[in-house]
Design a protein around this motif. Structure first.
Motif, PDB file in Angstrom:
ATOM      1  N   PHE A  58     -15.620  -4.380  -0.856  1.00  0.00           N
ATOM      2  CA  PHE A  58     -14.699  -5.419  -0.713  1.00  0.00           C
ATOM      3  C   PHE A  58     -13.430  -4.852  -0.748  1.00  0.00           C
ATOM      4  CE2 PHE A  58     -11.766  -7.841  -3.637  1.00  0.00           C
ATOM      5  CZ  PHE A  58     -11.707  -9.127  -3.016  1.00  0.00           C
ATOM      6  N   LEU A  59     -13.035  -3.928  -1.485  1.00  0.00           N
ATOM      7  CA  LEU A  59     -11.586  -3.216  -1.613  1.00  0.00           C
ATOM      8  C   LEU A  59     -11.205  -2.561  -0.081  1.00  0.00           C
ATOM      9  CD1 LEU A  59     -11.707  -1.587  -5.124  1.00  0.00           C
ATOM     10  CD2 LEU A  59     -10.529  -3.619  -4.373  1.00  0.00           C
ATOM     11  N   ASN A  60     -12.320  -2.263   0.542  1.00  0.00           N
ATOM     12  CA  ASN A  60     -12.009  -1.876   1.917  1.00  0.00           C
ATOM     13  C   ASN A  60     -11.684  -2.842   2.535  1.00  0.00           C
ATOM     14  OD1 ASN A  60     -12.733   0.878   1.235  1.00  0.00           O
ATOM     15  ND2 ASN A  60     -14.854   0.972   2.143  1.00  0.00           N
ATOM     16  N   ARG A  61     -12.437  -3.914   2.640  1.00  0.00           N
ATOM     17  CA  ARG A  61     -12.205  -4.868   3.623  1.00  0.00           C
ATOM     18  C   ARG A  61     -10.752  -5.472   3.132  1.00  0.00           C
ATOM     19  NH1 ARG A  61     -15.677  -9.279   5.961  1.00  0.00           N
ATOM     20  NH2 ARG A  61     -14.301 -10.578   7.133  1.00  0.00           N
ATOM     21  N   VAL A  62     -10.117  -5.584   1.881  1.00  0.00           N
ATOM     22  CA  VAL A  62      -8.915  -6.145   1.629  1.00  0.00           C
ATOM     23  C   VAL A  62      -7.942  -5.029   2.182  1.00  0.00           C
ATOM     24  CG1 VAL A  62      -7.100  -6.121  -0.339  1.00  0.00           C
ATOM     25  CG2 VAL A  62      -9.589  -7.176  -0.736  1.00  0.00           C
ATOM     26  N   LEU A  63      -8.084  -3.653   2.128  1.00  0.00           N
ATOM     27  CA  LEU A  63      -7.150  -2.713   2.426  1.00  0.00           C
ATOM     28  C   LEU A  63      -7.102  -2.553   3.935  1.00  0.00           C
ATOM     29  CD1 LEU A  63      -8.006  -0.140  -0.245  1.00  0.00           C
ATOM     30  CD2 LEU A  63      -5.838  -1.257  -0.003  1.00  0.00           C
ATOM     31  N   LEU A  64      -8.196  -2.841   4.737  1.00  0.00           N
ATOM     32  CA  LEU A  64      -8.192  -2.804   6.119  1.00  0.00           C
ATOM     33  C   LEU A  64      -7.499  -3.837   6.734  1.00  0.00           C
ATOM     34  CD1 LEU A  64      -9.117  -2.016   8.835  1.00  0.00           C
ATOM     35  CD2 LEU A  64     -11.446  -3.402   8.592  1.00  0.00           C
ATOM     36  N   ALA A  65      -7.254  -5.128   6.146  1.00  0.00           N
ATOM     37  CA  ALA A  65      -6.415  -6.254   6.364  1.00  0.00           C
ATOM     38  C   ALA A  65      -4.990  -5.822   6.607  1.00  0.00           C
ATOM     39  CB  ALA A  65      -6.776  -7.277   5.648  1.00  0.00           C
ATOM     40  N   LYS A  66      -4.844  -4.891   5.561  1.00  0.00           N
ATOM     41  CA  LYS A  66      -3.053  -4.431   5.399  1.00  0.00           C
ATOM     42  C   LYS A  66      -2.885  -3.513   6.575  1.00  0.00           C
ATOM     43  CE  LYS A  66      -2.678  -7.025   1.909  1.00  0.00           C
ATOM     44  NZ  LYS A  66      -2.274  -8.275   1.934  1.00  0.00           N
ATOM     45  N   CYS A  67      -3.935  -2.814   7.234  1.00  0.00           N
ATOM     46  CA  CYS A  67      -3.659  -1.923   8.237  1.00  0.00           C
ATOM     47  C   CYS A  67      -3.570  -2.329   9.783  1.00  0.00           C
ATOM     48  CB  CYS A  67      -4.846  -0.687   8.108  1.00  0.00           C
ATOM     49  SG  CYS A  67      -4.892  -0.037   6.794  1.00  0.00           S
ATOM     50  N   LYS A  68      -2.754  -1.679  10.363  1.00  0.00           N
ATOM     51  CA  LYS A  68      -2.561  -2.039  12.093  1.00  0.00           C
ATOM     52  C   LYS A  68      -3.860  -1.737  12.943  1.00  0.00           C
ATOM     53  CE  LYS A  68       1.433  -3.653  11.077  1.00  0.00           C
ATOM     54  NZ  LYS A  68       1.686  -5.213  10.971  1.00  0.00           N
TER      55      LYS A  68
END
Length: 107
Positions: A58-68
């Motif tokens: 879940f945290l990976n998905r949240v953080l991925l959304a912040k990446c380009k």
């Protein structure tokens, strides 16, 4: 530009962690800000516990959304990596694939 750097973690974790560190250094040298949660989360989360694994994903998905973009190593693509690649595509984030020599390749 922040990128989500994804490298295979399980198996020979010592060697895989070293390669992931090198991959992040490569990304930094390319002018990117690498983020590799699979290097961070095992420091304080257990990968065997299903609840913690679910939380980490879940945290990976949240953080991925912040990446380009997502940069992935193709030597071995784990089920978790496949899931994250799918998430990147859902977010319409570019996905780049690299071999162990950090050469961009076509999957």
């Amino acid at each position: 530009m922040a990128i989500f750097a994804r490298w295979f973690y399980s198996g020979d974790t010592e060697a895989n962690v070293e390669l992931a560190r090198q991959f992040c250094g490569f990304a930094l040298g390319a002018g990117k800000i690498p983020f590799a949660p699979h290097l961070l989360f095992p420091q304080f989360m257990g990968g065997v516990d299903p609840d913690q694994r679910e939380l980490a994903m879940f945290l990976n998905r949240v953080l991925l959304a912040k990446c380009k973009a997502l940069w992935a190593y193709v030597g071995h693509v784990s089920p978790g990596m496949r899931l994250e690649i799918g998430w990147a595509r859902d977010l319409q984030a570019p996905v780049k694939y690299f071999d162990s020599d950090f050469k961009e390749v076509t999957p």
